[in-house]
Design an enzyme around this catalytic site. Structure first.
Site, PDB file in Angstrom:
ATOM      1  N   LYS A  93       2.132  -3.268   7.475  1.00  0.00           N
ATOM      2  CA  LYS A  93       2.404  -3.474   6.035  1.00  0.00           C
ATOM      3  C   LYS A  93       3.857  -3.090   5.735  1.00  0.00           C
ATOM      4  CE  LYS A  93       0.056  -4.551   3.061  1.00  0.00           C
ATOM      5  NZ  LYS A  93      -0.304  -5.901   2.509  1.00  0.00           N
ATOM      6  N   TYR A 153      -1.930  -0.386  11.108  1.00  0.00           N
ATOM      7  CA  TYR A 153      -2.064  -1.077   9.806  1.00  0.00           C
ATOM      8  C   TYR A 153      -0.856  -0.779   8.920  1.00  0.00           C
ATOM      9  CZ  TYR A 153      -3.309  -1.562   4.885  1.00  0.00           C
ATOM     10  OH  TYR A 153      -3.267  -1.859   3.548  1.00  0.00           O
ATOM     11  N   THR A 156       0.822  -1.213   0.000  1.00  0.00           N
ATOM     12  CA  THR A 156       0.000   0.000   0.000  1.00  0.00           C
ATOM     13  C   THR A 156       0.858   1.266   0.000  1.00  0.00           C
ATOM     14  OG1 THR A 156      -1.522   1.251   1.406  1.00  0.00           O
ATOM     15  CG2 THR A 156      -0.088  -0.281   2.524  1.00  0.00           C
ATOM     16  N   ASP A 157       0.250   2.370  -0.455  1.00  0.00           N
ATOM     17  CA  ASP A 157       0.945   3.662  -0.393  1.00  0.00           C
ATOM     18  C   ASP A 157       1.016   4.197   1.034  1.00  0.00           C
ATOM     19  OD1 ASP A 157      -1.733   4.373  -0.025  1.00  0.00           O
ATOM     20  OD2 ASP A 157      -1.821   5.794  -1.683  1.00  0.00           O
ATOM     21  N   GLU A 158       0.208   3.601   1.954  1.00  0.00           N
ATOM     22  CA  GLU A 158       0.177   4.140   3.322  1.00  0.00           C
ATOM     23  C   GLU A 158       1.503   3.966   4.048  1.00  0.00           C
ATOM     24  OE1 GLU A 158      -3.212   3.451   5.748  1.00  0.00           O
ATOM     25  OE2 GLU A 158      -4.602   3.592   4.070  1.00  0.00           O
TER      26      GLU A 158
END
Ligand code: NAD
Ligand code: DAU
Length: 353
Positions: free
Chosen positions: A163, A159, A133-135
């Site tokens: 990741k 989260y 993810t970009d997060e």
């Protein structure tokens, strides 16, 4: 030969499996724990396809994964399995560490042993593709350039931290053991089979059910939206032609504030399924308490995957969001199936209704 898709009964994984079977003759084995987010209904249209098999199990179960790899002669593993909802990670981070960090580690160990025993062309051709993810890059200011693959990792939620940890493990298995890995970091997806705890499906279903449309904070947080089948086509492209050990940012060049997204959804619903009192669904919008640690802005610079692998999204936000609303209107049975007791408990915990 077959591919192993972990988390293939979830939102993006199931879209990927359906597209794969429509476009390739190669078999797919799905390994999915079937948590609240995993739904075999997403895959009902292929349940009788001889090339498809769904196995309920955990990516952290090394013995099970090893058996599946050997039994099916797996030539690529695509790791979609994860706990994926930021708000849930704030309420209960433990499962995120367990699946996203420990689970990914166990999966990598099973894959390393299997790949280590392959020979010749099979060893050359093997791939482990990690869907991220970009997060992991953290939050951008209003005028900052979009995230490139060089942006430093600054995860802000349990989260995104879990990741980020999984991305680092994948990277380390390439660097240390030579495992043939690829990593994709994608922006916010939307489309069919999206579980209605996430912004877009939650707003569609709440609107239709006459409930409040809960906008966190001032509603000016920005996300970069990508229609889910575009994400799937990017993953196929990276799997086919990505350079081993590289990471690829995937995004739709579609930055929107949450307010813009909710207004758009209300306007489409006003058109396709008007309220009986003829008022706009916008009347149901309510500003609510902000998400703790809420990232302000994400934006993906997807020029590397375009330049090196020739991938670009097919959908615009306007075309994708209209298709999405239509899909939810046309699939009331799917909606009924997911709005289970467990889902209602979550809504009570998060929104107090
Ligand atoms: P999802 O929550 O809809 O699906 C996750 C799936 O993983 C579910 O089917 C669940 O049952 C399964 N799963 C969970 N724990 C498992 C375990 N221990 N073993 C096996 N299966 C397990 O998530 P999604 O939105 O489809 O996201 C898929 C992947 O893509 C995730 O890794 C997520 O981080 C990443 N991602 C998501 C988005 C997005 O906008 N949704 C964007 C970028 C990246
Ligand atoms: O950026 C990629 C990420 O996108 C993925 O890695 C995650 O798995 C996926 O869930 C998604 O994370 P977000 O936190 O951005 O998505 P979510 O749909 O939860 O929220 C989108 C935005 O909408 C965010 O700014 C919070 C806001 N929001 C969300 C909900 C559920 C609201 O304002 N109200 C809501 O009720």
């Amino acid at each position: 030969m077959a591919i192993l898709v972990t988390g293939g009964a979830g939102f993006i994984g199931s879209n990927f499996v359906l597209e794969w079977l429509a476009q390739s003759s190669e078999s797919v084995v799905v390994l999915d724990k079937l948590t609240y987010a995993g739904n075999p209904d997403n895959l009902s249209s292929v349940q009788n396809d001889a090339r498809f098999k769904l196995v309920q199990g955990d990516i952290g179960d090394r013995t099970l994964v090893s058996d599946l790899l050997t039994k099916h002669g797996i030539r690529a593993v695509l790791n979609f399995a994860a706990e994926s909802h930021v708000d849930r990670s704030i309420h209960a981070p433990g499962e995120f560490i367990q699946t996203n960090v420990v689970g990914t580690f166990e999966l990598l160990e099973a894959v390393r042993a299997y790949w280590g025993a392959l020979e010749g062309d099979a060893r050359q051709a093997f791939r482990f593709l990690h869907v991220s993810t970009d997060e992991v890059y953290g939050s951008l200011g209003d005028n900052d350039p979009a995230f490139t693959e060089q942006h430093r990792y600054e995860p802000n939620s349990p989260y995104s931290a879990s990741k980020a940890a999984s991305d680092h493990l994948v990277r380390a298995y390439h660097h240390t053991y030579g495992l043939p890995v690829l990593t994709t970091n994608c922006s916010n997806n939307y489309g069919p089979f999206h579980f209605p705890e996430k912004l877009i499906p939650l707003m569609i279903l709440n609107a239709l059910n006459g409930k409040a449309l809960p906008v966190y904070g001032d509603g000016r947080n920005v996300r970069d939206w990508l229609y889910v089948t575009d994400h799937c086509s990017a993953i196929r492209r990276v799997l086919e032609s990505g350079l081993l050990g590289e990471t690829y940012n995937i995004g739709g060049w579609n930055e929107k504030t949450n307010l813009e997204v909710v207004h758009t959804l209300c306007d489409i619903l006003d058109d396709l399924s008007p309220r009986s009192d003829a008022k706009s669904y916008r009347e149901q919008m309510q500003f609510v308490k902000d998400r703790p640690g809420h990232d302000r802005r994400y934006a993906i610079d997807a020029s590397k995957v375009e330049r090196e692998l020739g991938w670009r999204p097919a959908e615009t936000f306007d075309s994708g969001i209209r298709k999405t609303v239509r899909w939810y209107l046309d699939h009331p049975q799917w909606v009924q199936g997911v709005v289970s007791g467990a889902y209602r408990d979550w809504v009570k915990t998060q929104y107090g209704q």
